[in-house]
Design a protein around this motif. Structure first.
Motif, PDB file in Angstrom:
ATOM      1  N   LYS A 187     153.450 -37.584  84.989  1.00  0.00           N
ATOM      2  CA  LYS A 187     154.040 -38.180  83.796  1.00  0.00           C
ATOM      3  C   LYS A 187     155.164 -39.123  84.202  1.00  0.00           C
ATOM      4  CE  LYS A 187     153.126 -34.502  80.558  1.00  0.00           C
ATOM      5  NZ  LYS A 187     153.719 -33.614  79.559  1.00  0.00           N
ATOM      6  N   ASN A 188     155.468 -40.039  83.336  1.00  0.00           N
ATOM      7  CA  ASN A 188     156.550 -40.983  83.590  1.00  0.00           C
ATOM      8  C   ASN A 188     157.785 -40.562  82.814  1.00  0.00           C
ATOM      9  OD1 ASN A 188     154.953 -42.579  85.249  1.00  0.00           O
ATOM     10  ND2 ASN A 188     154.203 -43.783  83.550  1.00  0.00           N
ATOM     11  N   ASP A 189     158.432 -39.505  83.284  1.00  0.00           N
ATOM     12  CA  ASP A 189     159.678 -39.060  82.675  1.00  0.00           C
ATOM     13  C   ASP A 189     160.624 -38.582  83.774  1.00  0.00           C
ATOM     14  OD1 ASP A 189     158.926 -36.399  83.328  1.00  0.00           O
ATOM     15  OD2 ASP A 189     158.007 -36.101  81.370  1.00  0.00           O
TER      16      ASP A 189
ATOM     17  N   SER B 241     159.565 -35.458  85.824  1.00  0.00           N
ATOM     18  CA  SER B 241     158.558 -35.758  86.851  1.00  0.00           C
ATOM     19  C   SER B 241     159.187 -36.478  88.030  1.00  0.00           C
ATOM     20  CB  SER B 241     157.443 -36.604  86.253  1.00  0.00           C
ATOM     21  OG  SER B 241     156.741 -35.864  85.288  1.00  0.00           O
TER      22      SER B 241
ATOM     23  N   GLY C  54     160.104 -38.361  77.311  1.00  0.00           N
ATOM     24  CA  GLY C  54     158.791 -38.311  77.924  1.00  0.00           C
ATOM     25  C   GLY C  54     157.673 -38.501  76.928  1.00  0.00           C
TER      26      GLY C  54
ATOM     27  N   ASN D  20     152.933 -44.001  78.436  1.00  0.00           N
ATOM     28  CA  ASN D  20     152.331 -43.660  79.722  1.00  0.00           C
ATOM     29  C   ASN D  20     152.086 -42.170  79.902  1.00  0.00           C
ATOM     30  OD1 ASN D  20     152.236 -46.312  80.712  1.00  0.00           O
ATOM     31  ND2 ASN D  20     154.405 -46.226  81.209  1.00  0.00           N
ATOM     32  N   ASP D  21     152.336 -41.374  78.896  1.00  0.00           N
ATOM     33  CA  ASP D  21     152.122 -39.923  79.007  1.00  0.00           C
ATOM     34  C   ASP D  21     150.675 -39.565  78.870  1.00  0.00           C
ATOM     35  OD1 ASP D  21     154.732 -39.483  79.424  1.00  0.00           O
ATOM     36  OD2 ASP D  21     155.199 -38.848  77.399  1.00  0.00           O
TER      37      ASP D  21
END
Length: 82
Positions: free
Chosen positions: A2-4, A7, A77, A81-82
């Motif tokens: 994930k992009n957060d 991550s 998040g 992108n998730d």
């Protein structure tokens, strides 16, 4: 992945584990390559963190103005992108 920020934190710890793997990095060439990779990762990570801090600072400003108390999506998040 994930992009957060959670991550990102996990990814940084994975890199730390790779750097600590003496058996895998016993060869000087492999070690130097991993060090360069690690530096690139931390540079990008710092940019992501700085960006998140800017968004958070902006959100704090908005919240003190009474217009919003909701965190930006990128910090939760919940981006595309998730």
């Amino acid at each position: 992945m994930k992009n957060d920020l959670g991550s990102l934190n996990n990814y940084l710890f994975e890199e730390l584990e790779r750097l600590n793997d003496e058996e895998e990095l016993s060869d000087d060439e492999k070690l130097n390559k991993e060090i360069k990779r690690s530096k690139a990762i931390t540079d990008v990570a710092q940019t992501i963190i700085n960006n998140a801090q800017t968004v958070l600072d902006a959100q704090k400003f908005i919240a003190t103005d009474g217009r919003s108390s909701e965190l930006p999506k990128m910090l939760l998040g919940t981006g595309k992108n998730d």
